[in-house]
Design a protein around this motif. Structure first.
Motif, mmCIF file in Angstrom:
data_model
loop_
_atom_site.group_PDB
_atom_site.id
_atom_site.type_symbol
_atom_site.label_atom_id
_atom_site.label_comp_id
_atom_site.label_asym_id
_atom_site.label_seq_id
_atom_site.Cartn_x
_atom_site.Cartn_y
_atom_site.Cartn_z
ATOM 1 N N ILE A 238 0.831 -1.203 0.000
ATOM 2 C CA ILE A 238 0.000 0.000 0.000
ATOM 3 C C ILE A 238 0.862 1.249 0.000
ATOM 4 N N GLU A 239 0.580 2.145 -0.935
ATOM 5 C CA GLU A 239 1.139 3.495 -0.919
ATOM 6 C C GLU A 239 0.036 4.436 -0.441
ATOM 7 N N THR A 240 0.415 5.472 0.278
ATOM 8 C CA THR A 240 -0.580 6.446 0.728
ATOM 9 C C THR A 240 -0.208 7.849 0.266
ATOM 10 N N VAL A 241 -1.240 8.643 -0.004
ATOM 11 C CA VAL A 241 -1.092 10.078 -0.232
ATOM 12 C C VAL A 241 -2.077 10.755 0.707
ATOM 13 N N ILE A 242 -1.600 11.733 1.465
ATOM 14 C CA ILE A 242 -2.442 12.427 2.444
ATOM 15 C C ILE A 242 -2.611 13.878 2.005
ATOM 16 N N TYR A 243 -3.859 14.330 1.908
ATOM 17 C CA TYR A 243 -4.163 15.684 1.452
ATOM 18 C C TYR A 243 -4.473 16.580 2.649
ATOM 19 N N ARG A 244 -3.701 17.623 2.775
ATOM 20 C CA ARG A 244 -3.874 18.533 3.900
ATOM 21 C C ARG A 244 -5.252 19.188 3.867
ATOM 22 N N GLU A 245 -5.850 19.295 5.024
ATOM 23 C CA GLU A 245 -7.140 19.966 5.215
ATOM 24 C C GLU A 245 -8.316 19.256 4.536
ATOM 25 N N ALA A 246 -8.094 18.118 3.918
ATOM 26 C CA ALA A 246 -9.181 17.435 3.198
ATOM 27 C C ALA A 246 -10.038 16.618 4.162
ATOM 28 N N HIS A 247 -11.358 16.759 4.006
ATOM 29 C CA HIS A 247 -12.320 15.974 4.774
ATOM 30 C C HIS A 247 -12.821 14.802 3.921
ATOM 31 N N HIS A 248 -13.625 13.971 4.543
ATOM 32 C CA HIS A 248 -14.224 12.842 3.837
ATOM 33 C C HIS A 248 -15.083 13.356 2.667
ATOM 34 N N ALA A 249 -15.102 12.589 1.576
ATOM 35 C CA ALA A 249 -15.942 12.872 0.403
ATOM 36 C C ALA A 249 -15.546 14.147 -0.321
ATOM 37 N N TRP A 250 -14.252 14.450 -0.381
ATOM 38 C CA TRP A 250 -13.803 15.693 -1.012
ATOM 39 C C TRP A 250 -14.063 15.748 -2.512
ATOM 40 N N THR A 251 -14.443 14.627 -3.130
ATOM 41 C CA THR A 251 -14.698 14.631 -4.580
ATOM 42 C C THR A 251 -16.157 14.893 -4.932
ATOM 43 N N VAL A 252 -17.041 15.011 -3.939
ATOM 44 C CA VAL A 252 -18.490 15.089 -4.203
ATOM 45 C C VAL A 252 -18.934 16.549 -4.238
ATOM 46 N N PRO A 253 -19.227 17.105 -5.414
ATOM 47 C CA PRO A 253 -19.480 18.546 -5.525
ATOM 48 C C PRO A 253 -20.763 19.028 -4.864
ATOM 49 N N SER A 254 -21.700 18.145 -4.574
ATOM 50 C CA SER A 254 -22.941 18.586 -3.926
ATOM 51 C C SER A 254 -22.739 18.933 -2.452
ATOM 52 N N LEU A 255 -21.620 18.541 -1.882
ATOM 53 C CA LEU A 255 -21.348 18.808 -0.467
ATOM 54 C C LEU A 255 -20.649 20.155 -0.334
#
Length: 332
Positions: A238-255
């Motif tokens: 497993i490789e990981t990438v961690i995005y600063r300040e990102a919350h769950h579901a950051w790809t969902v534009p309706s949120l």
């Protein structure tokens, strides 16, 4: 034979031959495949008969660039089911990068929703069964390179992307040599891992894309799991990438606004469940401990819910990171 015909035609009339010899536009195809429903992972891993079968309707899309065979990506949805604005958007970006894509909705195929199934021990094994059924169906397509099929998933689908890398689940659902060539998990749920033993993973690489502020899957939980596997001498692929300040579901534009959703089931306070040849265990303090079903229910009820919000910049970067990873592993 086609090449010979093209050459002969070119000798007669060059202009017409150019159009004739171009490969046809790939376009979109609707396909179906058969999958199964299980009560829990025990039933699946013991290879008992499933509770029933289901026909899943899926959409197979191809890049604009014509070629004889394509690498492909199966895109698995969140707990909200398939949405054009999320899974559809990601699939379109993957096609721009040269991958064919397969999308479907596991919940709709069963006449229910993810919210109705959330917390049930049945909805995760059904999702894994669907993913492997999709892999088998996609591998049979003559335009798809069966050795270069990856899986990408979001939240619930992210958990599917990780679970499908477990060898015991693969062999139970896909007893032949077929496997996913790569796995990409966007903000997975973080419910399951494997006992750190030889051959626990299929051997294909896994990319986990994690949010620093994801209160459904704390980054420390995954880091603890990876440290446990390394210490046991069987590191997870497993490789990981961690995005600063990102919350769950950051790809969902309706949120559009950061909100806490208390009604969603969360295992953030629960230890990782480790699947192994001798049954499940909990990962506690870096060690595999005996599994107690009652403890799992207690820790989920202790801290339900999690926060979600869209982040356009993180969506762009994370999809770019996923494409780069898949290009490296599948070479479209």
């Amino acid at each position: 034979m086609r090449r010979v015909l093209c050459v002969l035609t070119a000798m007669i009339v060059f202009g017409a031959a150019a159009a004739l010899c171009q490969a046809p536009q790939a376009g979109t195809t609707t396909i179906t495949f058969q999958s199964s429903t299980y009560s829990d992972f025990r039933q699946l891993l013991m290879r008992e008969a499933p509770n029933g079968t289901v026909t899943i309707r899926a959409r197979l899309d191809f890049p604009d660039e014509a070629r004889d065979r394509y690498p492909a990506v199966i895109v698995v949805h969140t707990i909200s089911g398939y949405r054009d604005a999320n899974e559809g958007y990601a699939a379109a970006e993957l096609r721009k990068a040269g991958f064919a894509t397969l999308t479907y909705d596991s919940f709709a195929a069963r006449g229910t929703t993810g919210a109705a199934l959330s917390g049930s021990p049945a909805y995760l094994p059904a999702g894994v069964a669907d993913a492997y059924a999709a892999l088998r169906r996609l591998a049979s397509e003559p335009r798809i390179d069966a050795d270069r099929i990856a899986i990408v998933g979001f939240s619930y689908g992210g958990e599917m992307a990780h679970l499908t890398a477990f060898e015991r689940l693969r062999s139970a659902l896909n007893p032949g040599p077929g496997r996913f060539a790569a796995h990409v998990a966007f903000y997975p749920a973080g419910n399951y891992g494997v006992i750190a033993e030889s051959g626990a993973y299929t051997g294909s690489p896994v990319l986990m894309l994690l949010g620093e502020k994801d209160d459904n899957l704390p980054v420390a939980k995954i880091e603890s799991y990876l440290a446990y596997a390394r210490a046991a001498g069987n590191p997870a692929p497993i490789e990981t990438v961690i995005y600063r300040e990102a919350h769950h579901a950051w790809t969902v534009p309706s949120l559009v606004t950061l909100r806490f959703y208390p009604d969603y089931v969360s295992t953030k306070k629960c230890p990782l469940i480790l699947l192994g040849s001798r049954g499940p265990a909990f990962l506690i303090d870096g060690q595999a401990k005996p599994f107690e079903p009652g403890f799992l229910g207690a820790c989920m009820s202790e801290a339900p819910g999690y926060s979600m919000v869209f982040d356009a910049a993180v969506r762009e970067q994370s999809i770019s990171d996923a494409v780069q990873f898949l290009r490296q592993k599948l070479q479209p």
